[in-house]
Design a protein around this motif. Sequence first.
Motif, short mmCIF file in Angstrom:
data_model
loop_
_atom_site.label_atom_id
_atom_site.label_comp_id
_atom_site.label_asym_id
_atom_site.label_seq_id
_atom_site.Cartn_x
_atom_site.Cartn_y
_atom_site.Cartn_z
N LYS F 190 49.17 46.21 54.73
CA LYS F 190 48.89 44.79 54.61
C LYS F 190 48.49 44.48 53.17
O LYS F 190 47.74 45.26 52.56
CB LYS F 190 47.76 44.38 55.57
CG LYS F 190 48.19 44.46 57.03
CD LYS F 190 47.11 43.93 57.97
CE LYS F 190 47.62 43.99 59.41
NZ LYS F 190 46.54 43.70 60.39
N ASP F 210 49.01 39.00 53.70
CA ASP F 210 48.68 39.34 55.08
C ASP F 210 47.22 39.08 55.40
O ASP F 210 46.87 38.84 56.54
CB ASP F 210 48.96 40.83 55.33
CG ASP F 210 50.42 41.19 55.19
OD1 ASP F 210 51.23 40.62 55.93
OD2 ASP F 210 50.75 42.04 54.33
N LEU F 211 46.38 39.18 54.38
CA LEU F 211 44.94 39.18 54.64
C LEU F 211 44.19 38.55 53.47
O LEU F 211 44.50 38.81 52.31
CB LEU F 211 44.48 40.64 54.85
CG LEU F 211 43.08 40.90 55.36
CD1 LEU F 211 43.06 42.16 56.24
CD2 LEU F 211 42.06 41.01 54.25
N ASN F 235 49.19 34.15 61.84
CA ASN F 235 49.16 35.61 61.72
C ASN F 235 48.26 36.11 60.60
O ASN F 235 48.11 37.31 60.42
CB ASN F 235 50.58 36.15 61.48
CG ASN F 235 51.43 36.00 62.71
OD1 ASN F 235 50.98 36.30 63.81
ND2 ASN F 235 52.64 35.49 62.53
N GLN F 237 45.25 37.40 58.58
CA GLN F 237 43.96 38.02 58.85
C GLN F 237 42.95 37.50 57.84
O GLN F 237 43.29 37.33 56.66
CB GLN F 237 44.05 39.55 58.68
CG GLN F 237 45.05 40.22 59.57
CD GLN F 237 44.53 40.38 60.98
OE1 GLN F 237 43.49 40.96 61.19
NE2 GLN F 237 45.23 39.83 61.95
N ILE F 239 38.90 38.20 56.48
CA ILE F 239 37.66 38.98 56.58
C ILE F 239 36.68 38.45 55.54
O ILE F 239 37.07 37.79 54.58
CB ILE F 239 37.89 40.49 56.40
CG1 ILE F 239 38.49 40.84 55.05
CG2 ILE F 239 38.79 41.04 57.52
CD1 ILE F 239 38.73 42.33 54.83
N ASP F 258 38.33 38.00 61.26
CA ASP F 258 38.83 39.17 61.96
C ASP F 258 38.01 40.43 61.68
O ASP F 258 38.22 41.46 62.34
CB ASP F 258 40.29 39.41 61.58
CG ASP F 258 41.15 38.22 61.94
OD1 ASP F 258 41.39 38.02 63.15
OD2 ASP F 258 41.55 37.45 61.03
N GLY F 259 37.12 40.35 60.71
CA GLY F 259 36.31 41.52 60.40
C GLY F 259 35.23 41.16 59.41
O GLY F 259 35.36 40.21 58.64
#
Lengths: 282, 282, 282, 282, 282, 282
Positions: F190, F210-211, F235, F237, F239, F258-259
Amino acid sequence: MIFFQTHEIEAWINEDAPMVDLTSHLLGIEQQSAELSIKTRHPTRLTLMEEAARIFEILGARVVHCSHSGQDVDSDTLILQVVGRADALHRGWKVAMNLLEYLCGVATHTAQMSSQVASVSAIPLLVTRKHLPGMKKPMIKAILNGGAHPHRLGLSETVLVFENHLNIIGGRDALAHKIQAMKHAACEKKISIECDTLQQAEQAAAAGTDLIQFDKVPAAKLTAWTAQLKQSHPNLQIIIAGGVTADNVKAYAQSGVDGIVLSSVYHAKPADLGVTIQPLQD
Amino acid sequence: MIFFQTHEIEAWINEDAPMVDLTSHLLGIEQQSAELSIKTRHPTRLTLMEEAARIFEILGARVVHCSHSGQDVDSDTLILQVVGRADALHRGWKVAMNLLEYLCGVATHTAQMSSQVASVSAIPLLVTRKHLPGMKKPMIKAILNGGAHPHRLGLSETVLVFENHLNIIGGRDALAHKIQAMKHAACEKKISIECDTLQQAEQAAAAGTDLIQFDKVPAAKLTAWTAQLKQSHPNLQIIIAGGVTADNVKAYAQSGVDGIVLSSVYHAKPADLGVTIQPLQD
Amino acid sequence: MIFFQTHEIEAWINEDAPMVDLTSHLLGIEQQSAELSIKTRHPTRLTLMEEAARIFEILGARVVHCSHSGQDVDSDTLILQVVGRADALHRGWKVAMNLLEYLCGVATHTAQMSSQVASVSAIPLLVTRKHLPGMKKPMIKAILNGGAHPHRLGLSETVLVFENHLNIIGGRDALAHKIQAMKHAACEKKISIECDTLQQAEQAAAAGTDLIQFDKVPAAKLTAWTAQLKQSHPNLQIIIAGGVTADNVKAYAQSGVDGIVLSSVYHAKPADLGVTIQPLQD
Amino acid sequence: MIFFQTHEIEAWINEDAPMVDLTSHLLGIEQQSAELSIKTRHPTRLTLMEEAARIFEILGARVVHCSHSGQDVDSDTLILQVVGRADALHRGWKVAMNLLEYLCGVATHTAQMSSQVASVSAIPLLVTRKHLPGMKKPMIKAILNGGAHPHRLGLSETVLVFENHLNIIGGRDALAHKIQAMKHAACEKKISIECDTLQQAEQAAAAGTDLIQFDKVPAAKLTAWTAQLKQSHPNLQIIIAGGVTADNVKAYAQSGVDGIVLSSVYHAKPADLGVTIQPLQD
Amino acid sequence: MIFFQTHEIEAWINEDAPMVDLTSHLLGIEQQSAELSIKTRHPTRLTLMEEAARIFEILGARVVHCSHSGQDVDSDTLILQVVGRADALHRGWKVAMNLLEYLCGVATHTAQMSSQVASVSAIPLLVTRKHLPGMKKPMIKAILNGGAHPHRLGLSETVLVFENHLNIIGGRDALAHKIQAMKHAACEKKISIECDTLQQAEQAAAAGTDLIQFDKVPAAKLTAWTAQLKQSHPNLQIIIAGGVTADNVKAYAQSGVDGIVLSSVYHAKPADLGVTIQPLQD
Amino acid sequence: MIFFQTHEIEAWINEDAPMVDLTSHLLGIEQQSAELSIKTRHPTRLTLMEEAARIFEILGARVVHCSHSGQDVDSDTLILQVVGRADALHRGWKVAMNLLEYLCGVATHTAQMSSQVASVSAIPLLVTRKHLPGMKKPMIKAILNGGAHPHRLGLSETVLVFENHLNIIGGRDALAHKIQAMKHAACEKKISIECDTLQQAEQAAAAGTDLIQFDKVPAAKLTAWTAQLKQSHPNLQIIIAGGVTADNVKAYAQSGVDGIVLSSVYHAKPADLGVTIQPLQD
């Protein structure tokens, strides 16, 4: 000539001062510039000079003078001079001194033995693998600088059959049957057999061995045996190991053998060196 | 007592046989079972026994008998017996033998010197850091097993002021001004000063040093100086280093000092050991 | 036969999984018992089996079956079986498999070449030091298990003069003058010279060299040269290096040389092995 | 790009010449100045150039010219030139040459495969962890310089479920139930599942996996499966591993997958390099 | 002051990036020149500066500015500036930052505690061996730079008897009988005994111990006990360990003890540093 | 779960007692049998238990009881019990205790934070690489046993673009142009971008990242931003890192991310353990 890895030299430094140099720290000399000088106190064959210099370089000091390994120097000769922080010099002092004293002792004694041999013969002085474990590199460098050659560096490079092998394979007759096969398999190596008697040597030579290593045979007897063996086997190499001393080495060197093997130089008296650390004006 | 890391012992094995044992391989003895026995050839104070045993265990052999380090044994005593593959025993043979011969030599000589001291005094024999670089662990184990104590293991643990420190800080007067501060800062340590003369020692003691290390003072003179110093400074420790030999150690032990420092035991004559490898019936 | 130090094997494990095995951790299989089996997928000469087993033992698994290095096994033979925690088996899986596939490939190809030589001659297959740096131990074990011998393990053990040495010393005439001195100094070693032509070899042989290493000489020409050289110098060893392949190795083996040197087996096609991990009922 | 620790490079040097370079010593070339040149013998993608240069620097030589890793050079190009003591150059010669020949072989073959892929697609060539244990750093540098990417460096960094995991957890149905939990726990990672059939892939995709790694599926079938899977799961990544060769890599590159995984480049034919050592006038 | 071996610093670098720096590689910044600057975000006592600089030097960068360990700097001070390849700076960034933040935190807190003690007394702050295993060198450097002294570096250098020793030898009465023998054997060391009560301390002092280490005695009680003990044993050293905090350290410093022992500085709040990497015009 | 190499554990032992344990030696307790017990003094999440046990096994002691890492135990629970020579137990005592106290402190605090998150959400707690250099293995084991996951183990495994990268490549617009290429090249990874503002995140998401890793955004604001970003990029992510504490972690856990990324657990208060050594009747 011998390559010492960085961590090998750094480990010597670390061994002696794993943490702070407490005395230098309490005296507060860490920021002062100083000069360290090492001088001989008797005629000395030098060795490990490059490694002693590296000790100080690793500690951040600068090498001003470094005599070469292999060189013969008189008493009272300056062989190493470095400048740097006073605490760095104190940290390297004893490590370098111990290294040089022990190994220059080995080189100097080896040079004396080599020179005795050379005064009467062209054969080499060969030094065994019987040194303190972990000391192979410095010891081999010292004996090379002393003019000798390594006998065998270890088990992986040469073929030398001892009594303790014969015990396992069933004795000398069993060995004789194996020699040709060993010579074929290891065609680039010489096959060597340790022998105690002329009869053992005759048998090994007849079986085709390349080299006989006699163990603790007196020089007079060795002279006779060598003559007899060389007559019947002109290509046979003969070397003698065990019992060689400063007193008898010349006799051995004239016995007709092709080389003289000994270990005792590893245990030579350490050289005596003087080390002075003086302040520098910044 | 001293902990040898696995890689330290494995490095000794690897040094002597970095690859195959060529002789054992060509003789085809790799699958045979055998027994290796090590015997003394003279009375010996043992040391490094546990490490010699580990050499064979690491090579897959089994230890059948292993005498303890620190033990005194007579001549012709079986001190180590292992069984295993013949090639494993051949691989460990000289490594273990060299280790034991050099270090048992150190322990035995140390024991002789310690016993001389003990015959006339309760003071300790103290052994310096003047050994081959890289050999501190085996050497310290050997002198402990010989009944001596380490003088100082290195720079990080004790405070000992040498002439080479005085050169940097401006001499003994400058030092005297620093001693109280050093004692406060390192309140758990003794402050030690190397001295050559009684006058230097008087000055250091007056400044409050805990310990005087005299360098190369003859025993008779030392006896007088010690008496004089102890009278005025009853808590002062006094030790002597340099020039101590088997001939004069008793005189030094009776001189009134608190400890005798020497390095020469590191250079003791190696012990003589006999090693036999015999086949075993499987 | 070759001793792998603990940290050498542990470094392989650590290289592939420096921290957690993330997949096993996320799947939560760490506490499950399992069995790992490795099978051959074609006839294979085994090697590095003991080291593959040690990988799993170091990870806490138990070896149930381990075929010996040096053994020939058919296709679909179980050669290694271990039981232990599922995450330990997963951690060792690819490390052991890569080790075995690459090195058994080397051993198997070496065995094929050795067997070709052995079908027509008793001379040895000798494998050079031209392997990936860092891989000497596994490679030497593999070629020994393949029935070959190491040509030279490195620079410290044998004397072999290349063109790049001659450039420095002033050519082949200069070398000829040095050969006797080299033979004396290294009396336990054979002196070897690389040659490209018969004339070079004649000169070296006349100067007393022990061994000629021809470089890339076709088999037919080599046969003629060898006959001629051996006639005039019956004790001369001759070996051939360079250009030996599966197609011509028999011809070289019948050329009259004493050994065949090659490097290409180090680059043999890896063996194909199947690895299965199955759960065990606790 | 990849950091090689000092001891990693020094270990390569030490492996080949643990002690003296016997040939150079006997020839007496230790004090001569010389120049070493390495030239290509065919078009080559370079790699490990910086490490080859460090070998010589560590040995005290000076680098005059060093082409960069990652560069494409023609045949007969000078890629490395160093000057220094003749014995230092001889010591580094084969170590550097072996390093460069093996790894430039890997880089060159990787570059050829990458270029085949790039001629028809933008997807990456991904190289596995299936290399000789201990060789990860040089191999990864070689494939990066060859234009490929590491597939997974080891177990600690990516999540990839193999059949051998499924055996432990109870098969693909059990896995499907775990995928969401794994995605949550490792939200920064992609969850990858190895699949052999379209049905397995459909199940994994439906369960939410991020990536399917197909194992040994022919290119035509793969094209169809990929199209079908991407239609229903547009964000799904698909890669193919196993059976990729120079002959079929273009077909795979056009199959619609997101990456092509292979190991065979690690086993590429070594590059051919010429090394010359010539004397320098001091 | 503390010598960090090359492999110790390289291991830190390798730990964080065992292979490629994936982000820098994908961004293609490997050939760009850049400058990294580290600034403080609050007043800080610096330490490990030389080691942070070495991280970047090992990676091929050049140090432009490096403040000295032991120095006090204000907030927003540039303490380290290096220039080099962008990927080298990125590789060293977090390793150097983590090193400096944790250890400057230790040094800064140590300096605060030392300064509290110094404001009322000349006795030293002594820091124990209760740190994370593997961290002794950086931690000892940090506390030295913070103005404290090591209490004991480990088991090999000082004699300190704990309750867990007394359990083995049979309690304090048994110990009292041994103290004179211990003082003789270790005449260069101080014999220290951990005590919980005045009665225990009186017994140890009467037996001749050099130093009492009280464990967790409140400052008021300690003041009384110390006075009483020093009256009867003026040469006795007394130190206190356990329960010393920023709040009570001054009280302890005025209690009459000779030193204050603590471990908590090892767990000081990390310093806060800002790190910026900027492009350089080539 | 994490594999500690033999030399890693032996180095901890060696660090604390490089030579003899002087106190045990002077007390003469080396031959006595004893039992060491470690008990908790408060509820503790255990970790590094297997490594603590290995410390004693390496020293020749036998483990009688060892609780598992990952287990929660109450106060006053016996977690490790070993029997062996008294000097071996004394040698391992503080090394094992320091290891367990620091790391169980980390695990226990991590477990508390994880449990806070788990009480309101299924998202993971992710712990950074911001630990003391050299401590990655024990720290990662501790946080895994605490129920967290590693955020990124280092530079070689994940792609995370920081401000310090943007400075080099020319800012966020330049990055946006590179994201698709990065995603293709590293299709198994990612692509993550650190962002400070919603606008930065919108740009990165639009470019296909992606993140998003937000840095120090308050929980309320984060909740709003996350909702907005997830709506347009389902989709994506997200954090959060920086500024997470025991007080606000629940709020962050409910923010929709997500984290949660943090480093502070590495600096948790050490656990308090009691260690007793008692004599055993032989």
